[in-house]
Write an enzyme that holds these catalytic residues in place. Structure first.
Site, mmCIF file in Angstrom:
data_model
loop_
_atom_site.group_PDB
_atom_site.id
_atom_site.type_symbol
_atom_site.label_atom_id
_atom_site.label_comp_id
_atom_site.label_asym_id
_atom_site.label_seq_id
_atom_site.Cartn_x
_atom_site.Cartn_y
_atom_site.Cartn_z
ATOM 1 N N GLY A 250 1.059 16.975 55.716
ATOM 2 C CA GLY A 250 2.365 17.236 56.415
ATOM 3 C C GLY A 250 3.419 16.815 55.594
ATOM 4 C CG ASP A 251 4.068 13.008 54.560
ATOM 5 O OD1 ASP A 251 4.491 12.797 55.721
ATOM 6 O OD2 ASP A 251 3.107 11.900 54.686
#
Length: 300
Positions: A250-251
């Protein structure tokens, strides 16, 4: 310049045990140590894509020194605040038939430490981007994201927020440029179970109505949906590959979006790069490299 903040960074100690037995002595078949924390992950992936940025946050003790050394080894610029007491945490991530995690607590951060961060942030100016990602340590006020955005609203910078629950909902009034919930987190925000893409778009648009400019919703192996500031909806399936590691995907999507967007200030390019970058990290043992990302970009 892009700035990231990691309030509670860690050394992520990743170990693999083929058949973990609780209560017994177990031997690892693989182990690795990475600097961890959502903001740090964003900084590293941005650097892998050749995008300059500055990693901010708090570190303490010998573990903090090691976090800083490893982040710099990835080529990142850092301006961490060194705390006088405590030590940065070590998070143990155990990979076996079932994955387990033990996350440390981290050092205490007092008002003077917080004022130091506010002072650093005051130098941000129009055109800069600030990434606020992750949970808040227990020693910090729960409205810290709100406080930062309120203080910097006059600086006319862009905010990227990757957070959950009230932490996210309470900052929407400051009109963040981008928020990135996954589909489960999106449902949790409205206390509903999301069952299809139509519901994702419906609730994503609600977040726009509440103040978010752009909403990027990740759906793990199902791809992602992007709702832009003008209401345009863009969908993408995830590229094909074997998921090896979900930590940091996600990052990486946030970092990829920023890298793609900044090329031509194109939201669509940002979305495509975000999907490719998140997938590339999921398909690798660590955070995605530029080569891995661009090899998937053609599939988006």
């Amino acid at each position: 310049m892009i700035y990231t903040i990691t309030f509670n960074p860690a050394l992520d100690y990743i170990v693999k045990v083929e058949d973990f037995n609780l209560g017994s002595v177990n031997r690892t078949s693989y182990e690795e140590i990475y600097p961890g924390g959502k903001g740090i992950n964003v900084s590293i992936v941005l650097r892998n894509l050749g995008v300059p940025n500055m990693a901010l946050g708090y570190i303490a003790g010998f573990t903090g020194d090691e976090i800083e050394r490893r982040v710099k080894d990835f080529g990142c610029n850092t301006d961490f605040i060194h705390l006088n007491e405590g030590m940065s945490r070590i998070n143990v991530k155990l990979k076996s038939k079932k994955e387990s995690e033990i996350n440390g607590r981290g050092p205490d951060i007092n008002k003077e430490d917080l004022d130091l961060l506010y002072s650093k942030l005051e130098s941000l100016k129009e055109g800069d981007i600030l990434v606020l990602a992750g949970s808040i340590p227990v020693t910090l006020p729960k409205d810290i994201y709100e406080n930062i955005m309120e203080r910097l609203e006059k600086n006319n910078i862009k905010f990227i927020v990757d957070a959950t629950g009230k932490l996210l909902l309470n900052v929407l009034k400051y009109k963040p440029f981008l928020i990135k919930p996954n589909h489960h987190e999106l449902g949790d925000l409205f206390n509903v179970e999301i069952k299809n893409e139509e519901e994702i778009i419906y609730y994503g648009n609600k977040l726009r109505e509440m103040g978010a400019e752009n909403v990027l919703i990740s759906m793990a192996g199902e791809g992602a949906i992007f709702i832009s500031s003008n209401g345009k909806v863009i969908k993408s399936k995830a590229p094909k590959g074997v998921v090896k590691n979900s930590v940091g995907a996600g990052d990486s999507m946030v970092a990829g979006f920023l890298a793609g967007y900044l090329k031509n200030l194109s939201l669509e390019e940002g979305f495509k790069m975000g999907v490719a970058t998140g997938s590339a990290s999921a398909f690798s043992n660590g955070l995605a490299t530029k080569e891995e990302i661009y090899s998937l970009l053609e599939e988006i």
